[in-house]
Design a protein around this motif. Sequence first.
Motif, short mmCIF file in Angstrom:
data_model
loop_
_atom_site.label_atom_id
_atom_site.label_comp_id
_atom_site.label_asym_id
_atom_site.label_seq_id
_atom_site.Cartn_x
_atom_site.Cartn_y
_atom_site.Cartn_z
N CYS A 1 2.93 10.10 -9.68
CA CYS A 1 2.20 10.30 -10.95
C CYS A 1 1.40 11.60 -10.92
O CYS A 1 1.37 12.34 -11.91
CB CYS A 1 1.29 9.11 -11.24
SG CYS A 1 2.21 7.63 -11.73
N VAL A 2 0.75 11.90 -9.81
CA VAL A 2 -0.03 13.13 -9.69
C VAL A 2 0.89 14.35 -9.79
O VAL A 2 0.59 15.32 -10.50
CB VAL A 2 -0.85 13.14 -8.38
CG1 VAL A 2 -1.41 14.52 -8.09
CG2 VAL A 2 -1.97 12.11 -8.44
N LEU B 1 2.37 1.66 -3.45
CA LEU B 1 1.33 2.11 -4.37
C LEU B 1 1.00 3.57 -4.13
O LEU B 1 0.86 4.36 -5.08
CB LEU B 1 0.08 1.24 -4.22
CG LEU B 1 -1.08 1.58 -5.15
CD1 LEU B 1 -0.66 1.43 -6.61
CD2 LEU B 1 -2.28 0.69 -4.85
N ALA B 2 0.90 3.99 -2.87
CA ALA B 2 0.61 5.39 -2.55
C ALA B 2 1.73 6.29 -3.06
O ALA B 2 1.46 7.36 -3.63
CB ALA B 2 0.42 5.56 -1.05
N VAL C 1 3.72 5.72 -5.60
CA VAL C 1 3.63 5.76 -7.06
C VAL C 1 2.50 6.70 -7.50
O VAL C 1 2.66 7.50 -8.41
CB VAL C 1 3.42 4.33 -7.64
CG1 VAL C 1 3.01 4.38 -9.10
CG2 VAL C 1 4.67 3.51 -7.46
N VAL C 2 1.36 6.64 -6.83
CA VAL C 2 0.23 7.53 -7.16
C VAL C 2 0.62 8.99 -6.93
O VAL C 2 0.36 9.86 -7.77
CB VAL C 2 -1.02 7.14 -6.35
CG1 VAL C 2 -2.10 8.21 -6.46
CG2 VAL C 2 -1.56 5.79 -6.82
N VAL C 3 1.25 9.28 -5.79
CA VAL C 3 1.67 10.66 -5.50
C VAL C 3 2.66 11.14 -6.57
O VAL C 3 2.55 12.25 -7.08
CB VAL C 3 2.29 10.76 -4.09
CG1 VAL C 3 3.00 12.09 -3.88
CG2 VAL C 3 1.20 10.57 -3.03
N ARG D 1 0.84 -1.22 0.00
CA ARG D 1 0.00 0.00 0.00
C ARG D 1 0.87 1.25 0.00
O ARG D 1 0.57 2.22 -0.69
CB ARG D 1 -0.93 0.00 1.20
CG ARG D 1 -2.10 -0.92 1.04
CD ARG D 1 -3.04 -0.80 2.22
NE ARG D 1 -4.09 -1.79 2.12
CZ ARG D 1 -4.62 -2.42 3.14
NH1 ARG D 1 -4.23 -2.15 4.38
NH2 ARG D 1 -5.56 -3.31 2.95
N ARG D 2 1.92 1.24 0.78
CA ARG D 2 2.81 2.40 0.84
C ARG D 2 3.50 2.63 -0.51
O ARG D 2 3.64 3.75 -0.98
CB ARG D 2 3.84 2.24 1.94
CG ARG D 2 3.23 2.41 3.31
CD ARG D 2 4.26 2.32 4.39
NE ARG D 2 3.62 2.47 5.70
CZ ARG D 2 4.19 2.16 6.83
NH1 ARG D 2 5.42 1.69 6.83
NH2 ARG D 2 3.55 2.33 7.96
#
Length: 189
Positions: free
Chosen positions: A46-47, A39-40, A42-44, A36-37
């Motif tokens: 990308c944003v 993935l979080a 990676v999302v941050v 989860r960390r």
Amino acid sequence: MTSVETKPSPVPRDTGESGEEPEATPPPRRRRTVLRRILAAVVVFCVLAAGGVFAWLRISQASTMDEARTSALDAGKRYAIAIATYDYRNPTANLDEVVSHSTDKFAADYRNASQSLTELIKQYQATSQGTVLDAAVTASDETHAVVLAFVDQTITNTSLKDPRVDRSRMRLHLVKSGDDWRLDEINLL
């Protein structure tokens, strides 16, 4: 001396064929937390990357629009001066200048409208010097612009005792052609 007894472990350890203990695998709950960390993160990332690209595109577009407005304003001022300036000794010089920076349709219309004026300029030995007092782009995009110009014309001719100053406003509609702006329409206000 006392001797310390070691008790055998109730659960035998599996040391495998090599005799080494296997690596401890994290419990499933801990593994999910790590995933989860990651993935979080990676999302941050990308944003943030998308935001950076969007900001760069907006800045680039704004810069392009500023350059287009500036070049349209410069062209509009030059064309307003060319329209307001003439001399009976070479009455077609400014006419040719305006036509050379016009769309085909406007060039034909302007040439036709200026024929009778050219005869009057010669007949009365008229001169006019145009001066742009102020100008602004009132509407624009990357391929079209409207320039409003406040123009003074200092006019002399054989029927005037002293030079006369005429004040006018011109709305010049410009169209982008390659790297140049072309006159597409003029309105005297």
